[in-house]
Write a protein that holds these residues in place. Structure first.
Motif: not given
Length: 400
Positions: A343-360
């Motif tokens: 899976g994918f783990y995110f801990h930084r602020d302003k992570k929405l764009q990175e998560i959307m990239e993973v989703l796509n």
């Protein structure tokens, strides 16, 4: 052995601590005599179950070879810090009478929360003999402060943390469910400590046995959060994520669960067409729900570090589907996801764009998504299977 288990949560609560306390008791009951002192079931709805609400203050029953003594405790509709404290005290007062229904004891296992339940364990040890083992599922006071339920300054926090330390140091043995929590336990107790993680029954969460779920739209890419809708999750970020996903027409998001934040979260989501809410499903249906999702979500607050190791992560990984999780940089969930490559783990602020990239990426690469999911399932079977975890725990308590 004569084993007593004191756990606020117990079956028929079929998620979180109730699921694990019942699983532990029933496993031990195959070889030992096990009795349980428990609360009347109320979680995750924060409302006493209807079939138990009709009963008196005290009730007893036998389920799968385990005798359970219950007390109908006060249950706040909104679990504020003070409301929880009052619930703990009420459970303690009523359950003290149930202590004397235990006639023989070799070891008493107290599952925390509630912290005050350890005093019930001390009473069992005093009046019936044996040793005291405290097992920490949740550092409830730390979690309350980290999630903002209560201010860490003031008279009440000082009192409860002193009480917590006093209680831990009266146990013969302590254990907890993650290495990070074990480190925290080291700062609170001088007793001998054990690593006793939660487990997964991978025969019950098994994609090979899953039937299609009527909740999902098979023409969509289905994203699921299933579990407690409480203060430990980052619901503001969840809502931002749902909003961002509106730009992807074939994505559908599902929120399944109950909890203290349910009303306000569901109300906030009404503006979005791409998100549906459902109440908790029965445990018998959980496999179909988890395994038919295309992606799992768990958005935790950054402030929650190692007071909690979410049990839901094991079910998510056992479903053989990838997960996207947010939280603190030093969380053990991050370690498990990264070492498993599941899976994918995110801990930084302003992570929405990175998560959307993973989703796509996952939407466009279903084969790679399947590989990631299979790695997740392989990891939890190897590290957290019910057979190995409970067998090791049984060996530990037989040796003390």
């Amino acid at each position: 052995m004569n084993i007593t288990i004191i756990s606020n949560h117990y079956y028929p609560e079929d998620s979180g601590i109730g699921l694990y306390s019942a699983g532990m008791a029933e496993f031990l009951a195959q070889k030992h005599t096990v009795k349980v002192i428990a609360a009347t079931p109320y979680y995750p709805q924060w409302k006493i179950y209807q079939e138990y609400d009709k009963k008196g203050l005290f009730s007893a029953e036998v389920i799968n070879g385990v005798e359970i003594f219950r007390f109908k405790q006060f249950t706040p509709e909104i679990p504020t810090f003070k409301g929880r404290i009052f619930q703990m005290i009420h459970f303690f007062i009523g359950s003290f009478f149930n202590v004397f229904k235990i006639k023989k004891n070799d070891i008493v296992i107290v599952v925390m929360p509630f912290t005050i339940s350890a005093i019930l364990g001390l009473a069992v040890k005093t009046f019936r003999g044996g040793k005291l083992w405290i097992h920490v599922q949740d550092f409830e006071f730390d979690a309350a402060f980290e999630t903002g339920i209560s201010n860490k300054k003031g008279f009440l926090p000082r009192v409860v943390f002193r009480m917590e330390r006093f209680i831990f140091n009266r146990a013969d043995f302590t254990s907890t469910i993650s290495n990070g929590m074990l480190n925290k336990l080291e700062t609170k107790s001088n007793t001998k400590k054990y690593f006793f993680p939660n487990w997964i029954d991978h025969s019950k969460i098994n994609p090979d046995l899953a039937k299609p779920s009527s909740l999902f739209d098979i023409s969509k890419f289905n994203i699921l959060y299933s579990g407690n809708i409480g203060a430990k999750q980052d619901w503001d970020f969840f809502i931002d994520f749902v909003s961002a996903c509106q730009a992807i027409k074939h994505v559908q998001i599902y929120l399944i669960g109950e909890g203290a934040k349910r009303k306000e979260v569901v109300e906030s989501l009404k503006q979005f067409q791409n998100c549906k809410y459902y109440p908790p499903v029965r445990y018998e249906e959980l496999n179909d729900v988890l395994c038919n999702a295309d992606l799992h979500l768990l958005f935790q607050k950054n402030t929650v570090i190692d007071t909690v190791m979410p049990s839901k992560i094991l079910g998510m990984m056992a479903s053989a589907k990838p997960s996207i999780v947010t939280g603190n940089e030093y969380s053990e969930v991050r370690y498990n996801l990264e070492i498993s490559e599941g899976g994918f783990y995110f801990h930084r602020d302003k992570k929405l764009q990175e998560i959307m990239e993973v989703l796509n990426f996952l939407i466009k690469n279903p084969v790679q998504s399947k590989i990631i999911g299979n790695k997740a399932r392989k990891f939890v079977i190897e590290k957290y299977s019910i057979e190995s975890v409970l067998s090791q725990f049984q060996n530990d308590i037989e040796m003390v």
